[in-house]
Motif scaffolding. Structure first.
Motif, short mmCIF file in Angstrom:
data_model
loop_
_atom_site.label_atom_id
_atom_site.label_comp_id
_atom_site.label_asym_id
_atom_site.label_seq_id
_atom_site.Cartn_x
_atom_site.Cartn_y
_atom_site.Cartn_z
N PRO A 20 63.62 71.74 29.71
CA PRO A 20 63.08 71.71 28.35
C PRO A 20 64.19 71.72 27.29
O PRO A 20 65.24 72.34 27.48
CB PRO A 20 62.25 73.00 28.27
N PHE A 21 63.95 71.02 26.19
CA PHE A 21 64.89 71.04 25.07
C PHE A 21 64.13 70.74 23.79
O PHE A 21 62.92 70.45 23.82
CB PHE A 21 66.03 70.03 25.29
N GLU A 22 64.82 70.84 22.66
CA GLU A 22 64.16 70.62 21.38
C GLU A 22 64.87 69.54 20.57
O GLU A 22 66.07 69.32 20.73
CB GLU A 22 64.10 71.91 20.57
N ILE A 23 64.09 68.88 19.74
CA ILE A 23 64.62 67.94 18.77
C ILE A 23 64.59 68.63 17.41
O ILE A 23 63.56 69.19 17.01
CB ILE A 23 63.77 66.65 18.71
N VAL A 24 65.74 68.62 16.73
CA VAL A 24 65.83 69.25 15.41
C VAL A 24 66.11 68.15 14.39
O VAL A 24 67.19 67.54 14.40
CB VAL A 24 66.92 70.32 15.36
N ALA A 25 65.14 67.89 13.52
CA ALA A 25 65.26 66.80 12.55
C ALA A 25 65.69 67.32 11.20
O ALA A 25 65.26 68.40 10.76
CB ALA A 25 63.93 66.06 12.43
N SER A 26 66.56 66.54 10.55
CA SER A 26 66.96 66.81 9.16
C SER A 26 66.38 65.69 8.31
O SER A 26 66.76 64.53 8.45
CB SER A 26 68.49 66.83 9.05
#
Length: 518
Positions: A20-26
């Motif tokens: 599992p991992f996450e996407i971090v959007a700016s």
């Protein structure tokens, strides 16, 4: 953004994610940020292994990072990676999610163990077929080594950075804030530049190899076919290539390779390499040939020397080093190469959006380039040396229908003008009046044919006045046991399908030579 078919395919790929991992959007309030947000929501909706946050604080907006819970990677996309870069996005999702790469095990170990801190930035365009190789290589390196960081930047979306850094060619790669390289590079090529001892170690390894029955020099379509036909005979076969795929890697759409209705150059190059790897062929990449030392007596071995310091020997040799884009050889061309002078309209065209450009050459390549660019830039000036265009009639009709294209014939390009940083114009000579005329513009795309990669053979083997290797109907050269195939030879019509056939023929001739002389 994703249609039903693409969603189904992507969902199947994402089932391979194990970690599992996450996407971090700016994001900001722009349309592009909303577009990216929509794409990312669609992606996380296809799997429970990936989560999404939209509270990123990166200065580049829109952008997003792929983060593991342990925070041991730094991989980011600045822009919306669709077009040619969608595959780069999919691979990044899989690799960050724990799916293993197909890269050779020794290369993976070299990446993991390389010392130092490396902050890479790659500027790409969505229409560039060369860019994904760079983006994918550096993304994988960032996944494998926490000391390697990479951000892939859509140059068309971040025009302020492109202007500030005077970027006029993609892919453009920066390392720790300094220009590192331009053009297609794979992981091995990048490693060769940052791991200073790699070339020496590779040369030592090549020097220790036993002699080959057939050594193919060049890894384009002709070289690939030659290698396959030789290996199928059960003889010791090697391929030494500067880059596997050759000129095909720089080709956009391919629609005339028989039995394949439509494909792209990089895709075909990968298929050629994978086919060669099905056989016992020793593939040696990143090897630029510098000298041929022919056998002095019957039964002796031929020798090929390389820029790396390596040397290989063989009973027979097949030369298939191909060709490259021909240059204008006028003042200013080299000074402003990749600073306004370009050779790939598909790759670099988007960087000239709204600007004035010229296309040099009135054959099919030149006219196709002018047509493509006319949809991006403000104005195209096509300059042809001859008194008329040489492109197919259907292409000429399309060209003349475009309102922002001017065609100039009987013109000799004489000089590239610039301000020290970038191209500002060109000078051509009107061949009817002998008058020199200035044209103000920001980009020049050179499309004037091919030049054989045979300079290293001068004085050793018989060449034509154009520098092509002279071959007979069997692919034999002026030297016994030395054969040649593909675009580097005198065989007319430089086509992929012809090169493949010529490579097969040269290989069969080499085998025939072996059974008659050894």
């Amino acid at each position: 953004m994703l249609d039903a078919t693409l969603k189904t395919q992507l969902k199947a790929y994402l089932e391979k994610v194990t970690q599992p991992f996450e996407i971090v959007a700016s994001l900001d309030d722009s349309d592009k940020s909303r577009e990216l947000s929509g794409l990312l929501h669609e992606i996380v909706g296809l799997t429970d292994k990936i989560s999404l946050r939209e509270d990123g604080s990166d200065d580049r907006k829109p952008s997003f990072a792929l983060n593991r819970p342990n925070g041991n990677i730094s991989l980011r996309f600045a822009g919306i990676p669709m077009g040619h870069e969608f595959t780069s996005l999919v691979l990044a999702l899989l690799q960050v999610g724990g799916h293993p790469s197909k890269l050779a095990a020794d290369v993976i170990e070299q990446i993991k163990n390389i010392p130092g801190e490396f902050n890479f930035e790659t500027y790409y365009s969505l229409s560039c077929q060369n860019c994904p190789d760079v983006v994918q290589a550096l993304n994988l390196m960032a996944v494998l080594n926490p000391n390697i960081r990479h951000v892939a930047i859509d140059g068309a979306l971040f025009q302020d950075e492109v202007e500030k850094r005077q970027i006029m060619s993609v892919p453009s790669i920066y390392l720790n804030g300094e220009l590192f390289g331009q053009g297609r590079m794979d992981a091995e090529q990048i490693l060769a530049k940052i791991d200073t001892g790699a070339a020496t170690r590779e040369a030592e390894k090549l020097n220790s190899k036993e002699a080959f029955d057939v050594l193919v020099v060049g890894g384009g379509p002709a070289g690939a076919a030659a290698a396959i036909y030789a290996a199928r005979k059960g003889i010791r076969t090697g391929v030494a290539a500067e880059r596997f795929g050759g000129q095909v890697l720089d080709t956009m759409a391919i629609e005339n390779f028989i039995s394949v209705q439509e494909t792209e150059g990089p895709k075909l190059a990968r298929a050629l390499e994978e086919h060669v790897k099905q056989y016992e062929v020793d593939i040696m990449n990143l090897q630029r040939a510098t000298a041929l030392v022919p056998a002095k007596n019957a039964g002796d071995l031929h020798e090929i020397k390389f820029e790396s310091g390596a040397s290989l020997k063989a009973k027979t040799v097949i030369l298939s080093t191909g060709a490259r884009w021909r240059e204008m050889n006028v003042p200013g061309e080299q000074e402003y190469r990749n600073r306004g002078v370009a050779y790939c309209p598909h790759c670099d065209g988007p960087l000239f959006k709204g600007k004035r450009v010229a296309v040099i050459g009135g054959g099919n390549s030149g006219v196709e380039a002018a047509i493509d660019l006319a949809g991006i830039v403000s104005h195209v000036t096509l300059i042809e040396f001859d008194s008329q265009l040489r492109a197919d009639a259907v292409l000429q009709r399309k060209l003349h229908s475009l309102p922002n294209v001017k065609v100039i014939t009987s013109a000799l390009t004489s000089e590239v003008k610039g301000d020290g940083q970038k191209v500002t114009g060109l000078v051509y000579k009107d061949r009817n009046s002998d008058e020199f005329i200035n044209v103000e513009l920001e980009g020049i795309f050179v499309q004037i044919g091919l030049l054989p990669n045979s300079e290293w053979l001068k004085g050793t083997i018989e060449l034509s006045n154009r520098g092509e290797i002279i071959v007979d109907a069997r692919g034999e050269t002026s030297l016994p046991g030395i054969f040649a195939a593909g675009d580097v030879t005198t065989v007319p019509y430089k086509q992929i399908v012809i090169a493949v056939g010529e490579g097969a023929k040269a290989s069969l001739s080499a085998f025939d030579h072996l059974i008659r002389t050894t």
